[in-house]
Design a protein around this motif. Sequence first.
Motif, short mmCIF file in Angstrom:
data_model
loop_
_atom_site.label_atom_id
_atom_site.label_comp_id
_atom_site.label_asym_id
_atom_site.label_seq_id
_atom_site.Cartn_x
_atom_site.Cartn_y
_atom_site.Cartn_z
N LYS A 85 0.71 -1.17 -0.04
CA LYS A 85 -0.02 -0.10 -0.10
C LYS A 85 0.95 1.30 -0.06
CE LYS A 85 -0.69 -0.27 4.94
NZ LYS A 85 -1.53 -0.42 6.13
N ARG A 86 0.13 2.17 -0.12
CA ARG A 86 1.18 3.66 0.07
C ARG A 86 1.81 3.78 1.34
NH1 ARG A 86 -3.72 5.67 -3.12
NH2 ARG A 86 -3.09 6.13 -5.00
N THR A 87 2.70 4.69 1.46
CA THR A 87 3.44 4.82 2.50
C THR A 87 2.56 5.33 3.77
OG1 THR A 87 4.09 7.14 1.92
CG2 THR A 87 5.58 5.35 1.51
N VAL A 88 2.81 4.93 4.88
CA VAL A 88 2.06 5.20 6.17
C VAL A 88 2.94 6.16 6.93
CG1 VAL A 88 1.22 4.34 8.31
CG2 VAL A 88 1.07 2.96 6.29
N HIS A 89 4.36 5.79 6.99
CA HIS A 89 5.04 6.98 7.76
C HIS A 89 5.55 7.85 6.68
CE1 HIS A 89 5.36 3.17 10.08
NE2 HIS A 89 5.36 4.18 11.06
N GLU A 90 6.15 8.94 7.45
CA GLU A 90 6.72 10.18 6.49
C GLU A 90 7.71 9.60 5.46
OE1 GLU A 90 6.88 14.06 5.56
OE2 GLU A 90 5.25 13.10 6.88
N PRO A 91 7.57 10.08 4.17
CA PRO A 91 6.51 11.05 3.69
C PRO A 91 5.23 10.07 3.36
CG PRO A 91 8.10 10.39 2.08
CD PRO A 91 8.62 9.86 3.04
N THR A 92 4.17 10.46 4.02
CA THR A 92 3.04 9.73 3.88
C THR A 92 2.13 9.81 2.60
OG1 THR A 92 1.56 11.42 4.60
CG2 THR A 92 2.46 9.90 6.52
N GLY A 93 1.46 8.42 2.33
CA GLY A 93 0.64 8.63 0.94
C GLY A 93 1.35 8.49 -0.48
N ARG A 94 2.57 8.00 -0.32
CA ARG A 94 3.31 8.02 -1.68
C ARG A 94 3.68 6.66 -2.02
NH1 ARG A 94 3.72 13.18 -3.69
NH2 ARG A 94 5.07 11.79 -5.20
N PRO A 95 3.59 6.07 -3.13
CA PRO A 95 3.45 6.96 -4.34
C PRO A 95 1.76 7.84 -4.40
CG PRO A 95 4.73 5.46 -5.13
CD PRO A 95 4.08 5.08 -3.98
N LEU A 96 1.66 8.80 -5.18
CA LEU A 96 0.47 9.13 -5.24
C LEU A 96 -0.32 8.46 -6.40
CD1 LEU A 96 0.82 13.04 -5.56
CD2 LEU A 96 0.07 11.75 -3.41
N ALA A 97 0.23 7.79 -7.48
CA ALA A 97 -0.17 7.12 -8.43
C ALA A 97 -0.69 5.85 -7.86
CB ALA A 97 0.67 6.83 -9.74
N ALA A 98 -1.53 4.98 -8.43
CA ALA A 98 -1.86 3.55 -8.04
C ALA A 98 -0.68 2.63 -8.58
CB ALA A 98 -3.29 3.19 -8.51
N PRO A 99 -0.48 1.77 -7.81
CA PRO A 99 0.44 0.70 -8.49
C PRO A 99 0.15 0.20 -10.01
CG PRO A 99 -0.69 -0.60 -6.80
CD PRO A 99 -0.95 0.88 -6.69
N SER A 100 1.04 0.04 -10.69
CA SER A 100 0.81 -0.26 -12.17
C SER A 100 0.27 -1.67 -12.30
CB SER A 100 2.37 0.06 -13.06
OG SER A 100 2.92 -1.01 -12.48
N ASN A 101 0.46 -2.58 -11.36
CA ASN A 101 -0.01 -3.99 -11.39
C ASN A 101 -1.07 -4.22 -10.63
OD1 ASN A 101 2.11 -4.85 -13.17
ND2 ASN A 101 3.37 -5.17 -11.52
N GLY A 102 -1.80 -3.02 -10.01
CA GLY A 102 -2.97 -3.18 -9.38
C GLY A 102 -2.81 -3.48 -7.58
N TRP A 103 -3.49 -3.24 -6.78
CA TRP A 103 -3.56 -3.36 -5.64
C TRP A 103 -2.94 -4.61 -5.02
CZ3 TRP A 103 -1.80 0.92 -3.27
CH2 TRP A 103 -2.27 2.00 -3.40
N GLN A 104 -3.74 -5.58 -5.51
CA GLN A 104 -3.21 -7.14 -5.38
C GLN A 104 -1.82 -7.38 -5.15
OE1 GLN A 104 -6.25 -9.69 -7.48
NE2 GLN A 104 -7.17 -10.09 -5.50
N VAL A 105 -1.33 -6.73 -6.15
CA VAL A 105 0.16 -7.01 -6.46
C VAL A 105 0.92 -5.95 -5.50
CG1 VAL A 105 2.03 -7.17 -7.80
CG2 VAL A 105 -0.12 -8.08 -8.28
N GLY A 106 0.45 -4.98 -5.57
CA GLY A 106 1.18 -3.76 -4.71
C GLY A 106 2.06 -3.10 -5.60
N TYR A 107 3.15 -2.20 -5.32
CA TYR A 107 3.95 -1.41 -5.74
C TYR A 107 5.14 -2.25 -6.22
CZ TYR A 107 1.37 2.87 -5.08
OH TYR A 107 0.68 3.87 -4.92
#
Length: 208
Positions: A85-107
């Motif tokens: 998932k996106r980062t939880v710790h600082e910097p939070t919410g990165r990357p802004l774009a969704a993972p190219s392979n979908g959330w089931q796979v992740g970044y």
Amino acid sequence: MANKILLSLQDLKPEYQRLWDSCEIKPDKLKNAQNIVAKISANRPRYEVLEQKINVPWYFVAVIHNMESSLNFGTHLHNGDSLKKRTVHEPTGRPLAAPSNGWQVGYTWEESAIDALTIKEFNQVKDWSLPAQLWQLERYNGVGYRKYHPEVLTPYLWSGTNHYNKGKYVADAKWDANAISDQIGIAALLKVLIKEANLNIQQDVVTA
């Protein structure tokens, strides 16, 4: 104004070069540094892919990877959070774009790493001299030591060398003067990498 002068690359270049020139890896830390560098070298092709894409030296990426996530390719380069998932710790919410392979796979590690490096504008850096790299790396981790505890050189760079003994942030904004970093700092890793990977990093000539 004082802080701007304190943090300026041009003002700090001589300091970084002097520290580098006088830096020695502590004997009891050398084997650990060599082991980390062996792992870095084994994954050099993967780091070189990023260098080709965004023009950031492969070893620069590698030492950040070690400091932030102990060379774990299953975590974000930003801070070691899970790639699921996106980062939880600082910097939070990165990357802004969704993972190219979908959330089931992740970044993928690469797409996350490119985000981490480009938000710091490392892809736009022109000065890759050794003192400039040390400056960039210290800024990546934060300049709290330099601003609030100048009596301690940041362990992010100098842990495992003669330039660091104790004192560290044990959590965000939480300082402990007696805590000791058990990481091998970037300077020690670069000392070994320069020798073992035959790196040629431009250094500044410092006059007294």
